[in-house]
Write a protein that holds these residues in place. Structure first.
Motif, PDB file in Angstrom:
ATOM      1  N   GLY A 138       0.814  -1.205   0.000  1.00 10.38           N
ATOM      2  CA  GLY A 138       0.000   0.000   0.000  1.00 10.38           C
ATOM      3  C   GLY A 138       0.846   1.252   0.000  1.00 10.38           C
ATOM      4  N   ILE A 139       0.597   2.134  -0.972  1.00  6.85           N
ATOM      5  CA  ILE A 139       1.301   3.429  -1.060  1.00  6.85           C
ATOM      6  C   ILE A 139       0.236   4.526  -0.983  1.00  6.85           C
ATOM      7  CG2 ILE A 139       2.987   4.794  -2.349  1.00  6.85           C
ATOM      8  CD1 ILE A 139       3.666   2.283  -3.958  1.00  6.85           C
ATOM      9  N   PRO A 140      -0.265   4.824   0.206  1.00  6.39           N
ATOM     10  CA  PRO A 140      -1.351   5.804   0.313  1.00  6.39           C
ATOM     11  C   PRO A 140      -0.881   7.208  -0.019  1.00  6.39           C
ATOM     12  CG  PRO A 140      -0.540   5.200   2.497  1.00  6.39           C
ATOM     13  CD  PRO A 140       0.148   4.299   1.515  1.00  6.39           C
ATOM     14  N   ALA A 141      -1.768   7.990  -0.647  1.00  8.53           N
ATOM     15  CA  ALA A 141      -1.419   9.352  -1.053  1.00  8.53           C
ATOM     16  C   ALA A 141      -2.153  10.396  -0.224  1.00  8.53           C
ATOM     17  CB  ALA A 141      -1.722   9.552  -2.539  1.00  8.53           C
ATOM     18  N   PHE A 142      -3.424  10.143   0.102  1.00  6.79           N
ATOM     19  CA  PHE A 142      -4.191  11.134   0.853  1.00  6.79           C
ATOM     20  C   PHE A 142      -5.483  10.509   1.375  1.00  6.79           C
ATOM     21  CE2 PHE A 142      -4.702  11.690  -3.769  1.00  6.79           C
ATOM     22  CZ  PHE A 142      -6.012  11.288  -3.916  1.00  6.79           C
ATOM     23  N   GLY A 143      -6.172  11.280   2.217  1.00  7.66           N
ATOM     24  CA  GLY A 143      -7.495  10.893   2.709  1.00  7.66           C
ATOM     25  C   GLY A 143      -7.501   9.598   3.492  1.00  7.66           C
ATOM     26  N   ASP A 144      -8.562   8.818   3.287  1.00  7.68           N
ATOM     27  CA  ASP A 144      -8.744   7.585   4.051  1.00  7.68           C
ATOM     28  C   ASP A 144      -7.834   6.457   3.585  1.00  7.68           C
ATOM     29  OD1 ASP A 144      -9.930   7.143   1.629  1.00  7.68           O
ATOM     30  OD2 ASP A 144     -11.861   6.468   2.431  1.00  7.68           O
ATOM     31  N   GLN A 145      -7.083   6.678   2.499  1.00  8.03           N
ATOM     32  CA  GLN A 145      -6.161   5.638   2.025  1.00  8.03           C
ATOM     33  C   GLN A 145      -5.148   5.270   3.112  1.00  8.03           C
ATOM     34  OE1 GLN A 145      -4.441   7.382  -1.494  1.00  8.03           O
ATOM     35  NE2 GLN A 145      -6.428   7.636  -2.488  1.00  8.03           N
ATOM     36  N   ILE A 146      -4.727   6.246   3.885  1.00 10.82           N
ATOM     37  CA  ILE A 146      -3.714   6.022   4.921  1.00 10.82           C
ATOM     38  C   ILE A 146      -4.231   5.064   5.978  1.00 10.82           C
ATOM     39  CG2 ILE A 146      -2.313   7.142   6.698  1.00 10.82           C
ATOM     40  CD1 ILE A 146      -2.485   9.708   4.921  1.00 10.82           C
ATOM     41  N   THR A 147      -5.442   5.311   6.484  1.00  5.50           N
ATOM     42  CA  THR A 147      -5.992   4.437   7.525  1.00  5.50           C
ATOM     43  C   THR A 147      -6.337   3.061   6.971  1.00  5.50           C
ATOM     44  OG1 THR A 147      -8.208   5.386   7.130  1.00  5.50           O
ATOM     45  CG2 THR A 147      -6.890   6.352   8.889  1.00  5.50           C
ATOM     46  N   HIS A 148      -6.764   3.002   5.714  1.00  6.07           N
ATOM     47  CA  HIS A 148      -7.064   1.703   5.107  1.00  6.07           C
ATOM     48  C   HIS A 148      -5.815   0.831   5.045  1.00  6.07           C
ATOM     49  CE1 HIS A 148     -10.679   3.577   2.773  1.00  6.07           C
ATOM     50  NE2 HIS A 148     -10.974   3.287   4.010  1.00  6.07           N
ATOM     51  N   VAL A 149      -4.705   1.426   4.589  1.00  2.93           N
ATOM     52  CA  VAL A 149      -3.468   0.657   4.467  1.00  2.93           C
ATOM     53  C   VAL A 149      -2.955   0.241   5.839  1.00  2.93           C
ATOM     54  CG1 VAL A 149      -1.043   0.771   3.761  1.00  2.93           C
ATOM     55  CG2 VAL A 149      -2.817   1.656   2.244  1.00  2.93           C
ATOM     56  N   GLU A 150      -3.023   1.145   6.803  1.00  7.91           N
ATOM     57  CA  GLU A 150      -2.569   0.788   8.157  1.00  7.91           C
ATOM     58  C   GLU A 150      -3.402  -0.354   8.735  1.00  7.91           C
ATOM     59  OE1 GLU A 150       0.117   1.660   9.727  1.00  7.91           O
ATOM     60  OE2 GLU A 150       0.669   2.846   7.983  1.00  7.91           O
ATOM     61  N   SER A 151      -4.697  -0.349   8.468  1.00  9.74           N
ATOM     62  CA  SER A 151      -5.556  -1.448   8.936  1.00  9.74           C
ATOM     63  C   SER A 151      -5.153  -2.759   8.276  1.00  9.74           C
ATOM     64  CB  SER A 151      -7.027  -1.139   8.619  1.00  9.74           C
ATOM     65  OG  SER A 151      -7.482  -0.022   9.349  1.00  9.74           O
ATOM     66  N   ALA A 152      -4.860  -2.697   6.974  1.00  7.37           N
ATOM     67  CA  ALA A 152      -4.446  -3.905   6.258  1.00  7.37           C
ATOM     68  C   ALA A 152      -3.118  -4.430   6.790  1.00  7.37           C
ATOM     69  CB  ALA A 152      -4.337  -3.605   4.760  1.00  7.37           C
TER      70      ALA A 152
END
Length: 221
Positions: A176-190
């Motif tokens: 996961g390479i999150p860029a902004f918004g909820d992508q960060i929390t999604h990747v951390e959860s994964a």
């Protein structure tokens, strides 16, 4: 966020549902009443990515509803690429918002992919000269059909909810390479759930992606 969405949602609610209720000879309840006294709430939430919590009975998580019971057949040329990828396929997509042309580390990623024995399918709007023979770019990729293919062994993603839901559904580990918004929390959860490695969108990204690929491909989990 609530302050920003309130008037927008209220206007959509009125213009969408008021004509329908009028056609049925009924009066539409106010937006506020509907908001707080509804009988059913369909939530685009994936329980596997969230911490355990107690939800009201009227809350029904429906993440994954967009995934069909049968995936669409792959285009012939793309099917041949996946079928013949003896070392497996790495699918790379950063979604539709973040464009490859705006990511300065993109060219370094190409050199990372050049070192791999695996086939890389890259969903990107950009055109690159002198691509390695194992890298194939597509302006639009049938993501579910690619992820469902048995030769797809890794998904490099921005961490959008739909992408993570599909990765879980088809059993494909992710970087996961999150860029902004909820992508960060999604990747951390994964990552906490054990099926992802988080790589920061940074100038060292290409090196970090390469190390993450080697880790995932060598980890039997």
């Amino acid at each position: 966020m609530n302050r920003y969405l309130y008037n927008l949602e209220k206007e959509i609610f009125k213009t969408t549902f008021e004509p329908l209720m009028t056609a049925r000879g009924k009066v539409l309840c106010s937006y506020e009443e509907t908001r707080y006294f509804n009988s059913l709430v369909l939530v685009n939430s994936l329980l596997l990515l969230n911490e355990e919590t107690t939800l009201p009975e009227k809350f029904k998580p429906i993440a994954g509803l967009h995934i069909g019971r049968k995936t669409k057949p792959l285009p012939k040329e793309l099917k041949n690429i996946l079928d013949n990828a003896r070392k497996g396929v790495i699918y790379f997509s950063m979604g539709t918002v973040l464009k490859s042309q705006y990511v300065p580390m993109t060219l370094k990623l190409i050199e990372v992919f050049r070192k791999l024995k695996q086939t890389v399918i890259w969903n990107t709007e950009a055109k690159f000269p002198n691509l390695p023979s194992n890298v194939h770019t597509l302006k639009w990729a049938p993501q579910q059909s690619i992820l469902s293919h048995p030769n797809c062994i890794l998904f490099i993603t921005h961490g959008g909810l739909f992408s993570l839901t599909e990765a879980v559904h088809f059993g494909v580990p992710i970087i996961g390479i999150p860029a902004f918004g909820d992508q960060i929390t999604h990747v951390e959860s994964a990552v906490r759930k054990g099926f992802a490695i988080h790589v920061d969108l940074s100038h060292s990204m290409s090196k970090d992606v390469y190390e993450a690929i080697l880790t995932i491909l060598s980890d039997p989990r």
